[in-house]
Scaffold this motif. Structure first.
Motif, PDB file in Angstrom:
ATOM      1  N   THR A   2       0.821  -1.198   0.000  1.00 16.71           N
ATOM      2  CA  THR A   2       0.000   0.000   0.000  1.00 16.71           C
ATOM      3  C   THR A   2       0.861   1.256   0.000  1.00 16.71           C
ATOM      4  OG1 THR A   2      -1.726   1.230   1.181  1.00 16.71           O
ATOM      5  CG2 THR A   2      -0.169  -0.019   2.518  1.00 16.71           C
ATOM      6  N   ASP A   4      -0.256   4.017   1.315  1.00 13.31           N
ATOM      7  CA  ASP A   4      -0.698   4.837   2.441  1.00 13.31           C
ATOM      8  C   ASP A   4       0.490   5.172   3.339  1.00 13.31           C
ATOM      9  OD1 ASP A   4      -2.868   6.078   3.919  1.00 13.31           O
ATOM     10  OD2 ASP A   4      -2.489   4.573   5.459  1.00 13.31           O
ATOM     11  N   LEU A  15      -4.296   7.265   1.876  1.00 13.31           N
ATOM     12  CA  LEU A  15      -5.167   6.454   1.021  1.00 13.31           C
ATOM     13  C   LEU A  15      -6.602   6.512   1.515  1.00 13.31           C
ATOM     14  CD1 LEU A  15      -5.333   4.346  -1.305  1.00 13.31           C
ATOM     15  CD2 LEU A  15      -4.909   2.593   0.450  1.00 13.31           C
ATOM     16  N   PRO A  19     -11.739   1.344  -1.896  1.00 12.48           N
ATOM     17  CA  PRO A  19     -11.207   0.387  -2.874  1.00 12.48           C
ATOM     18  C   PRO A  19     -12.311  -0.180  -3.758  1.00 12.48           C
ATOM     19  CG  PRO A  19     -11.377  -0.643  -0.726  1.00 12.48           C
ATOM     20  CD  PRO A  19     -11.692   0.812  -0.524  1.00 12.48           C
ATOM     21  N   LEU A  24      -8.738   0.695  -7.608  1.00 10.53           N
ATOM     22  CA  LEU A  24      -7.656  -0.126  -7.061  1.00 10.53           C
ATOM     23  C   LEU A  24      -7.734  -0.122  -5.532  1.00 10.53           C
ATOM     24  CD1 LEU A  24      -4.796   0.927  -9.525  1.00 10.53           C
ATOM     25  CD2 LEU A  24      -6.501  -0.885  -9.773  1.00 10.53           C
ATOM     26  N   ASP A  25      -6.662   0.248  -4.842  1.00  9.91           N
ATOM     27  CA  ASP A  25      -6.677   0.225  -3.378  1.00  9.91           C
ATOM     28  C   ASP A  25      -7.514   1.359  -2.788  1.00  9.91           C
ATOM     29  OD1 ASP A  25      -4.699  -1.903  -3.380  1.00  9.91           O
ATOM     30  OD2 ASP A  25      -3.247  -0.366  -3.916  1.00  9.91           O
ATOM     31  N   HIS A 190      -4.224   6.517  -8.098  1.00 11.20           N
ATOM     32  CA  HIS A 190      -4.568   5.193  -7.583  1.00 11.20           C
ATOM     33  C   HIS A 190      -3.357   4.292  -7.747  1.00 11.20           C
ATOM     34  CE1 HIS A 190      -8.834   6.348  -7.617  1.00 11.20           C
ATOM     35  NE2 HIS A 190      -8.622   6.802  -8.851  1.00 11.20           N
ATOM     36  N   GLY A 191      -3.130   3.420  -6.765  1.00 12.60           N
ATOM     37  CA  GLY A 191      -2.044   2.467  -6.872  1.00 12.60           C
ATOM     38  C   GLY A 191      -0.725   3.025  -6.363  1.00 12.60           C
TER      39      GLY A 191
END
Length: 271
Positions: A2, A4, A15, A19, A24-25, A190-191
């Motif tokens: 991650t 984050d 983050l 999701p 994505l996450d 994202h990602g």
């Protein structure tokens, strides 16, 4: 892994808890400040999620800082829905390329330099995923915030309001910028972060060329509708995102049709 909590010298990622196959996450919210600055800038506050927005605010104002501005890479709701609430919590304006997404008197356009929080962010218009998409160059970190123009994993959908011709030109522009500016990092919406910008952009361009050739082949094999083409060529993609893949196929069909029309016009002009 991650993203984050990822930190560069001047940027921190938080983050959002949204999701999905499309996000994505989740959405990456970026907080940017020169070390020691009394101000911070927030890029893409993400969805309307109170817990996330309050976490972003707490990080942004840590060390008695204040939020100078909230910037949007584009107006899709997974990036922008929380902007008004964060503006209310922080007292900061919202700046965006699309006037409809702004809160306050200032927006930005291609080539503008936003000077805030002790940093300079250069606006690079990168339409294609959406008409209002921009990337933000933080030259001091050798980093580019790419929104949804380049993702940390997989490739970008051409959204319903997007345009493939614009998108290809944006990728070419970013490829030139990566080399000219010596970019070291792509920091996506994202990602995870991407540590080889030139290789990533080369891959994106090659992938788009490959997909266009696959669409041509699918048409030659008898596929006509976007759904038929997706079922034939997107076998390597999770079926949950096939409806979104149809957006990209429509964009590809429009692009190929425009190319064909242009070639016919050239041929007629040469007769």
């Amino acid at each position: 892994m991650t993203i984050d909590g990822f930190r560069s010298t001047r940027a921190t990622c938080l983050l959002a808890p949204n999701p999905s196959p499309m996000t994505l996450d989740g959405t990456n919210t970026w907080i940017i400040a020169e070390p020691g600055s009394p101000w911070a800038v927030v890029v893409d506050p993400g969805p309307q999620d109170e817990g996330h927005l309050r976490r972003v605010l707490a990080e942004a104002v840590a060390g008695d800082r204040r939020v100078a501005s909230i910037l949007l890479t584009h107006g899709h709701l997974d990036h922008s829905a929380g902007a008004a609430r964060l503006a209310g919590l922080s007292g900061a304006p919202v700046q965006a390329a699309d006037p409809a997404r702004r809160l306050g008197t200032e927006g930005f356009a291609d080539g503008d330099v936003i000077t805030a929080a002790g940093c300079e962010l250069r606006v690079v218009a990168t339409p294609g995923h959406s008409p209002d998409s921009v990337s933000l160059l933080l030259a001091a970190d050798g980093a580019l915030f790419t929104g949804d123009t380049v993702l940390g994993r997989g490739t970008t959908v051409i959204a319903q309001d997007g345009d493939l011709g614009d998108y290809l030109r944006s990728l070419e522009q970013l490829r030139e910028l990566a080399e000219a500016a010596g970019l070291r990092l792509l920091l996506p919406g994202h990602g995870p972060m991407l540590a080889d910008p030139i290789a990533t952009l080369d891959y994106y361009l090659a992938h788009r060329a490959e997909r266009l050739e696959q669409v041509r082949s699918a048409q030659a094999a008898g596929a006509r509708t976007p759904a038929e083409i997706v079922a034939m060529i997107y076998t390597d993609v999770d079926r949950s995102v096939w409806p979104a893949a149809e957006w990209s196929v429509r964009a590809q069909l429009d692009y190929l049709a425009a190319q064909q029309a242009g070639q016919q016009t050239e041929q007629q002009a040469g007769q």
